[in-house]
Write a protein that holds these residues in place. Structure first.
Motif, mmCIF file in Angstrom:
data_model
loop_
_atom_site.group_PDB
_atom_site.id
_atom_site.type_symbol
_atom_site.label_atom_id
_atom_site.label_comp_id
_atom_site.label_asym_id
_atom_site.label_seq_id
_atom_site.Cartn_x
_atom_site.Cartn_y
_atom_site.Cartn_z
ATOM 1 N N SER A 162 24.581 21.925 4.946
ATOM 2 C CA SER A 162 23.281 22.346 5.482
ATOM 3 C C SER A 162 23.128 23.858 5.557
ATOM 4 C CB SER A 162 23.080 21.742 6.880
ATOM 5 O OG SER A 162 24.124 22.145 7.752
ATOM 6 N N ILE A 163 24.175 24.603 5.258
ATOM 7 C CA ILE A 163 24.093 26.068 5.350
ATOM 8 C C ILE A 163 23.609 26.599 4.000
ATOM 9 C CG2 ILE A 163 25.320 28.174 6.035
ATOM 10 C CD1 ILE A 163 27.352 26.429 7.432
ATOM 11 N N LEU A 164 22.361 26.331 3.709
ATOM 12 C CA LEU A 164 21.753 26.692 2.432
ATOM 13 C C LEU A 164 20.293 27.050 2.650
ATOM 14 C CD1 LEU A 164 23.142 23.704 0.312
ATOM 15 C CD2 LEU A 164 23.908 26.074 0.131
ATOM 16 N N ASP A 165 19.769 27.904 1.795
ATOM 17 C CA ASP A 165 18.353 28.250 1.851
ATOM 18 C C ASP A 165 17.571 27.243 1.002
ATOM 19 O OD1 ASP A 165 15.854 29.546 0.655
ATOM 20 O OD2 ASP A 165 16.381 30.988 2.211
ATOM 21 N N PRO A 166 16.678 26.470 1.612
ATOM 22 C CA PRO A 166 15.977 25.416 0.867
ATOM 23 C C PRO A 166 15.261 25.907 -0.389
ATOM 24 C CG PRO A 166 15.637 25.138 3.219
ATOM 25 C CD PRO A 166 16.314 26.457 3.036
ATOM 26 N N GLN A 167 14.581 27.046 -0.295
ATOM 27 C CA GLN A 167 13.832 27.538 -1.450
ATOM 28 C C GLN A 167 14.762 27.934 -2.594
ATOM 29 O OE1 GLN A 167 11.311 30.678 0.075
ATOM 30 N NE2 GLN A 167 9.712 29.219 0.671
ATOM 31 N N GLN A 168 15.903 28.529 -2.251
ATOM 32 C CA GLN A 168 16.853 28.938 -3.284
ATOM 33 C C GLN A 168 17.473 27.721 -3.976
ATOM 34 O OE1 GLN A 168 17.441 31.951 -4.529
ATOM 35 N NE2 GLN A 168 15.861 32.761 -3.157
ATOM 36 N N ILE A 169 17.800 26.690 -3.198
ATOM 37 C CA ILE A 169 18.381 25.498 -3.803
ATOM 38 C C ILE A 169 17.366 24.807 -4.709
ATOM 39 C CG2 ILE A 169 19.412 23.239 -3.353
ATOM 40 C CD1 ILE A 169 21.146 25.707 -2.671
ATOM 41 N N ALA A 170 16.119 24.732 -4.274
ATOM 42 C CA ALA A 170 15.082 24.131 -5.112
ATOM 43 C C ALA A 170 14.961 24.880 -6.432
ATOM 44 C CB ALA A 170 13.755 24.126 -4.367
ATOM 45 N N ARG A 171 15.065 26.202 -6.367
ATOM 46 C CA ARG A 171 14.982 27.011 -7.585
ATOM 47 C C ARG A 171 16.195 26.760 -8.477
ATOM 48 N NH1 ARG A 171 17.464 31.259 -9.227
ATOM 49 N NH2 ARG A 171 18.451 31.602 -7.191
ATOM 50 N N ILE A 172 17.387 26.707 -7.886
ATOM 51 C CA ILE A 172 18.620 26.548 -8.659
ATOM 52 C C ILE A 172 18.633 25.233 -9.427
ATOM 53 C CG2 ILE A 172 21.117 26.193 -8.445
ATOM 54 C CD1 ILE A 172 21.025 28.246 -6.115
#
Length: 217
Positions: A162-172
């Motif tokens: 859960s230690i992740l930025d949602p927008q960055q993961i969606a982009r990745i």
């Protein structure tokens, strides 16, 4: 007059006892073996996850297998950045304890699954969402939990990062921009299976016996 046979399966006392054991053994796994899971087993678990209940039968969950080494490396780098920020925000004493809670799943788990929610899907035609639109997100979380229980029953471990930025993961992972990121799951065989939470074993936190259902009279 003949009565119709009851179509419901009869769950035995032994089955219910085993189900209780399943709930106990469903743990958030942080350390994995590297040997892969049979693809048919993983596909079956994802199919089982889709049996979860959903508001208006909207089935808003979106599971994405992340197999690309490049994408995984990018997720790992994003975790490192977010984790450093989380560490810096803590007191010195708390940070020292926090730093001991190693999360090796991103490095060792053979399978990664990113979970998203289509918060306003056409399927279900909006039933049950007028006053509580967040029920689509809750439905997707139910699918995550269903996947987790099925994986545990199959002898596998799941870790929720859960230690992740949602927008960055969606982009990745190149997710549909209409979707909301919910969870990044590490999946594989647990290195040290246990029926108690690792955070409890390491003294980070313990269960509160007062956290039971409240009765309103």
């Amino acid at each position: 007059m003949m009565t119709e046979p009851d179509p419901r399966p009869a769950f035995s006392d032994d089955f219910r006892a085993q189900l209780d054991r399943l709930f106990v053994w469903r743990r958030d796994v942080r350390h994995f073996r590297t040997d892969p899971v049979d693809p048919a087993v993983l596909d079956g678990l994802l199919a089982t996850a889709c049996l979860a209940p959903s508001v208006g039968l909207s089935e808003p969950w979106r599971f994405m297998r992340v197999d690309s080494p490049a994408r995984r490396a990018a997720v790992r780098a994003e975790f490192a950045r977010c984790n450093a920020d989380a560490l810096a925000a803590r007191t010195e004493e708390d940070a020292a304890r926090y730093a001991t809670l190693k999360l090796a799943g991103l490095d060792r788990a053979p399978h990664h699954v990113a979970v998203f929610c289509d918060a306003d899907p056409a399927q279900g035609r909006g039933l049950g969402r007028l006053t509580m639109p967040q029920t689509t997100v809750w439905s997707a979380v139910m699918a995550v939990h269903t996947f987790w229980l099925a994986a545990t029953a199959a002898g596998l471990g799941v870790g929720w990062v859960s230690i992740l930025d949602p927008q960055q993961i969606a982009r990745i992972v190149d997710a549909d921009p209409r979707w909301t990121f919910l969870a990044y799951l590490c999946v594989g065989y647990a290195q040290d299976p246990s029926d108690s939470p690792e955070l409890e074993r390491r003294g980070w936190e313990r269960r509160d016996p007062a956290r039971r259902a409240w009765i309103v009279r």
